[in-house]
Design a protein around this motif. Structure first.
Motif, PDB file in Angstrom:
ATOM      1  N   ASN A   1      43.685  35.170  42.392  1.00  9.19           N
ATOM      2  CA  ASN A   1      43.880  36.132  42.243  1.00  9.19           C
ATOM      3  C   ASN A   1      45.854  36.364  41.807  1.00  9.19           C
ATOM      4  O   ASN A   1      45.979  36.818  41.271  1.00  9.19           O
ATOM      5  N   ARG A   2      46.464  34.952  42.201  1.00 11.18           N
ATOM      6  CA  ARG A   2      47.562  35.024  41.543  1.00 11.18           C
ATOM      7  C   ARG A   2      47.477  34.142  40.363  1.00 11.18           C
ATOM      8  O   ARG A   2      48.541  34.779  39.594  1.00 11.18           O
ATOM      9  N   GLN A   3      46.784  33.839  39.965  1.00 15.87           N
ATOM     10  CA  GLN A   3      46.373  33.667  38.621  1.00 15.87           C
ATOM     11  C   GLN A   3      46.288  34.604  37.633  1.00 15.87           C
ATOM     12  O   GLN A   3      46.858  34.203  36.316  1.00 15.87           O
ATOM     13  N   ASN A   4      46.032  35.750  38.247  1.00 13.29           N
ATOM     14  CA  ASN A   4      45.415  36.888  37.102  1.00 13.29           C
ATOM     15  C   ASN A   4      46.440  38.038  37.856  1.00 13.29           C
ATOM     16  O   ASN A   4      45.851  38.994  37.406  1.00 13.29           O
ATOM     17  N   ASN A   5      47.252  37.561  38.239  1.00 14.38           N
ATOM     18  CA  ASN A   5      48.624  38.580  38.806  1.00 14.38           C
ATOM     19  C   ASN A   5      48.388  39.895  39.289  1.00 14.38           C
ATOM     20  O   ASN A   5      48.389  41.067  39.292  1.00 14.38           O
TER      21      ASN A   5
ATOM     22  N   LEU B   1      35.526  37.752  44.398  1.00 14.04           N
ATOM     23  CA  LEU B   1      36.603  37.727  43.575  1.00 14.04           C
ATOM     24  C   LEU B   1      35.277  38.340  41.822  1.00 14.04           C
ATOM     25  O   LEU B   1      35.846  39.412  41.475  1.00 14.04           O
ATOM     26  N   PHE B   2      34.144  38.330  41.344  1.00  6.93           N
ATOM     27  CA  PHE B   2      33.266  38.509  41.177  1.00  6.93           C
ATOM     28  C   PHE B   2      33.359  40.456  40.341  1.00  6.93           C
ATOM     29  O   PHE B   2      33.283  40.379  39.695  1.00  6.93           O
ATOM     30  N   ASN B   3      32.791  40.887  42.283  1.00 10.81           N
ATOM     31  CA  ASN B   3      32.755  42.283  40.980  1.00 10.81           C
ATOM     32  C   ASN B   3      34.106  43.231  41.897  1.00 10.81           C
ATOM     33  O   ASN B   3      34.223  44.284  41.322  1.00 10.81           O
ATOM     34  N   GLN B   4      34.730  42.384  42.305  1.00 14.56           N
ATOM     35  CA  GLN B   4      36.437  43.088  42.048  1.00 14.56           C
ATOM     36  C   GLN B   4      36.973  42.692  40.155  1.00 14.56           C
ATOM     37  O   GLN B   4      37.175  44.293  40.019  1.00 14.56           O
ATOM     38  N   HIS B   5      35.857  42.008  38.949  1.00 13.92           N
ATOM     39  CA  HIS B   5      36.350  42.169  38.027  1.00 13.92           C
ATOM     40  C   HIS B   5      35.292  43.033  37.599  1.00 13.92           C
ATOM     41  O   HIS B   5      36.220  43.778  36.289  1.00 13.92           O
ATOM     42  N   TYR B   6      34.059  42.954  38.117  1.00 10.84           N
ATOM     43  CA  TYR B   6      33.162  43.932  36.985  1.00 10.84           C
ATOM     44  C   TYR B   6      33.443  44.658  37.639  1.00 10.84           C
ATOM     45  O   TYR B   6      32.638  46.335  36.447  1.00 10.84           O
ATOM     46  N   LYS B   7      32.970  45.561  38.736  1.00  6.85           N
ATOM     47  CA  LYS B   7      32.750  46.237  39.607  1.00  6.85           C
ATOM     48  C   LYS B   7      31.238  47.449  38.673  1.00  6.85           C
ATOM     49  O   LYS B   7      31.264  48.440  38.110  1.00  6.85           O
TER      50      LYS B   7
END
Length: 297
Positions: A261-265, A19-25
């Motif tokens: 992911n659900r927690q972050n919509n 999930l890390f780089n899904q967010h930071y890119k």
């Protein structure tokens, strides 16, 4: 059962890792540099407390492990940024069967002892196949060829890493020595691998992106949870009969990814029925391996 607990912890931190780089890119090589050199620097003082391994085979294992980590890190980070953590994790089920059967091949004497219990071998094979099938069916959308093709090197690297991690742990004089040399030597090699590829990708450009403020913040977080991931993974693989069983526990990561992911919509299609079926086979695996049926491999 301790390997099961550490394997599940490993699975949770793998979900965070994906999930890390899904967010930071951030550029995958940059994150690989931070993860490799950062973890090495953090644990470098521990080298003072453990003897230096004298067997060159052990150093070869540490080096190959570092190269595999470099391949795995860069592919997962780039894929997570481009395709998302969910799609990136969907192709990883192949690793369970690869790791399990590869371990049986390289430990033939122990496997022959297991083979004497024919019912157990057939049961284990059915469980692993059922687990992998449910894992694949857990996702409503098909795995695209692009995602599968890009993550294939990471799948192969993870299978090799899982086996080498077990050897690094069991051939060390102690758990502490194995962990320390993994967390310093192997991570340093992985950092150097990613630094080389980043330099080749950015010929003639400055390296300011590597030490930018936003990158430093992400890098420190990456170092912390990655260190816990490696410790949990090494402890699980050290005492598990077969590294493939730990990889099966690791692949519960998509469930954690789905929940986070659900927690972050963030939308991520996942079949709940197939997910529960996968967990059912996972429970069967744990019961079979720890049920006193003579599973030593």
């Amino acid at each position: 059962m301790l390997w099961v607990i550490n394997g599940l912890i490993y699975g949770f931190f793998t979900a965070v890792y994906m999930l890390f780089n899904q967010h930071y890119k951030i550029n995958g090589y940059v994150l690989g540099i931070w993860r490799g050199f950062g973890i090495c620097a953090l644990f470098l003082p521990l080298l003072l407390f453990y003897p230096v391994p004298r067997d060159w085979h052990y150093w070869l294992l540490l080096t190959v492990q570092g190269l595999c980590i470099g391949v795995y890190d860069s592919h997962i980070f780039f894929a997570s940024a481009k395709f998302g953590a969910g799609p990136t994790s969907r192709f990883m089920a192949v690793t369970v069967l690869l790791t399990t059967f590869a371990w049986w091949l390289i430990t033939p004497q122990k496997f022959l002892l297991l083979l004497a219990e024919g019912d157990v071998v057939v049961t284990l094979t059915l469980i692993l196949c059922g687990f992998s099938f449910c894992y694949w069916q857990m996702f409503d959308s098909e795995v695209s060829y692009r995602v599968a093709a890009y993550t294939l090197p990471a799948v192969l690297a993870l299978a090799v890493m899982s086996i080498i991690t077990k050897y690094i742990a069991i051939e060390a004089h102690s758990l502490g020595q194995g962990l320390t040399y993994y967390l310093t030597v192997s991570t340093f090699v992985s950092g150097a691998y990613n630094a080389f590829l980043y330099a080749r990708q950015n010929i003639g450009q400055k390296w300011l992106a590597v030490v930018a403020k936003s990158t430093r913040k992400a890098g420190f977080f990456l170092i912390l949870f990655s260190s816990m991931l490696i410790v949990a993974k090494t402890m699980a693989l050290r005492i598990a009969p077969n590294p493939g069983y730990v990889t099966a526990l690791l692949l519960i990561a998509p469930v954690f990814i789905y929940v986070l992911n659900r927690q972050n919509n963030i939308t991520d299609t996942l079949s709940v029925k197939a997910g529960f079926a996968m967990i059912f086979f996972l429970i069967l695996l744990v019961l079979t391996v720890n049920g006193g049926y003579g599973v030593a491999e």
